[in-house]
Structures are given as structure tokens and as C-alpha cells.
Scaffold this active site. Sequence first.
Site: not given
Lengths: 406, 85
Positions: A392, A307, A328, A333, A296, A164
Site C-alpha cells: 500500500f 502485478e 499467500k 498476507h 506479491h 507489506c
Amino acid sequence: MLNRVVVTGLGCISAAGHNVKALTDTLFSYHDINTIAPVCNFKAKKNAYIAAEVKNYNPSQFFTAPQLKQLDRFSQFALIATQEAIEDAKITFSEHLAHRTCVVHGTSIGGQETIEHAYQQLFLEGKTRTHPFTVPKLLPSSATSQISMKYGIKGPAFSTSSACSSSGHAIAIATMMLRCNMVDVAIVGGAEACITEGNFIAWDGLRVLSADTCRPFCSNRSGLVIGEGAGTLILETQEHAQKRCAHIYAEVSGVGMSSDAHNLVQPLVEGAEQAMKMALSDAKVNAEQIQYINAHGSGTLQNDKTETQAIYQVFKEHSKKLKVSSTKSTHGHVLGAGAAIESIATILALKKQMLPPTRNYQKADKDCFLDYVTNHPIKHSVKQAMSNSFAFGGLNVSLLFSTYKN
Amino acid sequence: MSNIEAPILKILSEYTNKNLTEFAVTEPFENIGIDSLSLVEVIFDIEEYFDIVIPNESEIADKGFSLRCLGDVYQLVNALITEKE
């Protein structure tokens, strides 16, 4: 002396529309616009059945039949976004400039639709071979190749793949090439078309997909919603942009990259913290000079908590004044295209002096204690804004954009 | 021969914007908008449609055929179908 790097063109296709204007209208709308809906591409069988698909997409409006035979869906999105960005930048590539331009386009997964179609033919339909262009279509680098071929770009061209953060790394590495005078212009971004049956089931197996909607930083957040699309930005050295009197949206003022070196799926506060600190240090600005973070904010329990902690660790007391949102909740996403689309959202915030909200927000969470922009856009003075991508495998990118001053 | 011409023309027309009926069957592929990349796909589609295997270039040449124009394709496909039958 390193070159300054500026943004002169934007292009995008996503669940929020087929171009940057549609994305802008959706992100900054005071009304809810439904971008997340039950999957249309196939019949979802499991718990999660919603996605942020590109709506009303008819490939034949953009490509001829012969072209489509060689373009996976993610490459189609990459070309659509890139065409818009190049037209927006009003740039043409002379033979000289073609050699002084790079293409760095990221993707997390690549030609998933092509892979699944080929596997279906081989393993379900009894075919003994696949279409001859199966391999060139599915390569994660094929979108980059298609872009370089279409515009005759002869400088460095490659794809970045870091889940991502893929397009975040694309923007970061191209910024470095521009700074050190390797190129004058960079076509950067990312593309993803991963809402295919097999991939969707695989994501569902991770138990991270939401069954209702994407509501980042909310106490009842239920996971992420997969999206698809592409974002492309045209970056140039300040000198090159000024020489051709280009419209400058913003400056890429800082890049930060780090790795958690920890776990394939669990994020680590320290990794995110390091990426943000590196971006601030690279831009030579203090934490107090940042007004907005496009987080994110994937909407998973773990990411949003981690985060939040990381942002607090970096910004400390200033985090009370710092506005944070996750777009998002609007475009989903978009994995490898996420950082590019979110960078565009961040640049639009700088341009409009407005902040796009985290939509679908309902209840505050004690673990997510920052000043989130929720449900409606707000007018806000913003000179420096950050875009975070924490992928990830602990692959982190923070990008810093600022309003342009000569 | 006419049984194979229509489907072959249909397959080829998917790879070029030119009107194939306006050209002689001896017109080289490059003049009718079929490049070597498209020819790979054309061969695949023809194999699928007629359930035949078109050999590689050197084997085709050994048999006295070639794949430079539409007429070549008609001849080769016809021969392969006859061989199959």
C-alpha cells in the site's frame, strides 16, 4: 568490488506452522492443509471473519512470564523466528562479530495488540493509566531491539516500515550493508501480529478482506486474508560464510526498489515494473534467466491484475515460460513479515527444485494470464527466482535469489 | 503487615525465577533477580493491587523510605495504606 551476499539461516513462524520445516511441509504438500480459518483471537463481527492465525501458539512454551510482560505478540514471533534462523545458521556472536553484525527487522504495524489492550483499559474499563511498558512494547522497533539485546548484536540495528514491503526493504538494505563491507552478518526479516479486533475491523473497512479464502490470480478471487507471524534470514558476505564453512542456501543476487508516487491503496503497473527491472539489472541477469516468481499475489482484484501486467511488461515473451505463484494462499498476507516469509518460500523452491503453488485456485481470469502454479507443487528446474512485495502506498521491492555457485 | 506480604511476594515472584522465601527481606533487589526495569513494573502492579500511589524516588527519600529491598517495600506500602485509611 562489492561483496557477494548469501543466505545461511532461515527461521519462520506462521499459520503454516511454528518453524521452517512446518512451512516447507505445508507449502510443498500435495494435499490441502487448512491454514486459513475463522478468527480465534476474538469474535469477528463483520463480513470478513477468516484469517491465517498462528495455530496452537502458547507463548509460555517459548518465554517466561517476566519476558512476556515486555514482549508484544509481534516481538515474540520475531524472537522465535530469529532463534530458529540463528540456530540453523550455526552461528555464534563473538565480541568482534557482534560489532560486525546488523539487525534489520521490519513490521508494518508493530505492537497492535499492546495498543488495543491499552486503549481498552483506558477507554472502556475506566482506567486512568496504562502499564508502564506500553510504549516500549508497542514501538515498531521493539522487535529489533529485543533481537539485538538477546544476541548482544552491537552493529547497526533498526526497523523498516513500508507496509507489506517492510521486510523486503529490510532484506534489501541489509544486503547493501553487506555488499559494501559495513557488516559481515545481517539478521533480517519481519514480524507482524495484527489479527486484533480493532485492526481487523479497520482492514475490513477497506473492503479488501476475503470472506471465503485467499485465491490469488483466480477469476473469483475475493480479497486478501490477513496472516500473522515472522520470518528471519541470516545473510552473510560470501567470504564470511565460506570462512566458517557455513551451509549456504542461496545467494541474494539482486534487489530492486521503487515507489509508485501514485495512490495510497491503488497499485501502479509502472512502479512494480521498475522494481523488477531494477532487481534484474542489479543482478546483471536477463529476464530470460528467471524461472520462477513468488508474486506479491495478495488476492485482491486490483493487485493481481496490476502485478500480472507488470510481470508481462518486464518479461514479455519469456512470461509464457515463467512460473508464477502466490504463497499467500497458504500463509496469508503477513504484511510486514510477508516479504521475509515469501523470500524463505522462494529459497526453499531453489533448494528443493520445486515450486510452491497458489492454493485455492479455481477459475482462470482473462486479466491474470501468466503461467501460474496452481493447487499442487510442481518439480521444476529453478536457478534464479524473484520475490515481489508491492505495498500500500506504492512501496515496491523485488528480491532476486539464485542457487549458490562458488 | 502480613496482609500485605503475601500479595507483594506474589507480584515480585512474577519477575524473578528465584525463590523469594529463601532470602532475607533486607536482601538487595539486584541479588534476588529484580532489576531496575522489573522494579518499574513491580511498582505499577503494587499500585494497582493496593490502589495506592507510590511517589517518585526523591519523594520517597524525603519521607525517609527507600525501595532497595523487599523490607523497604513492605514498610512503604504499609505506610501508604495507613495514610490512605
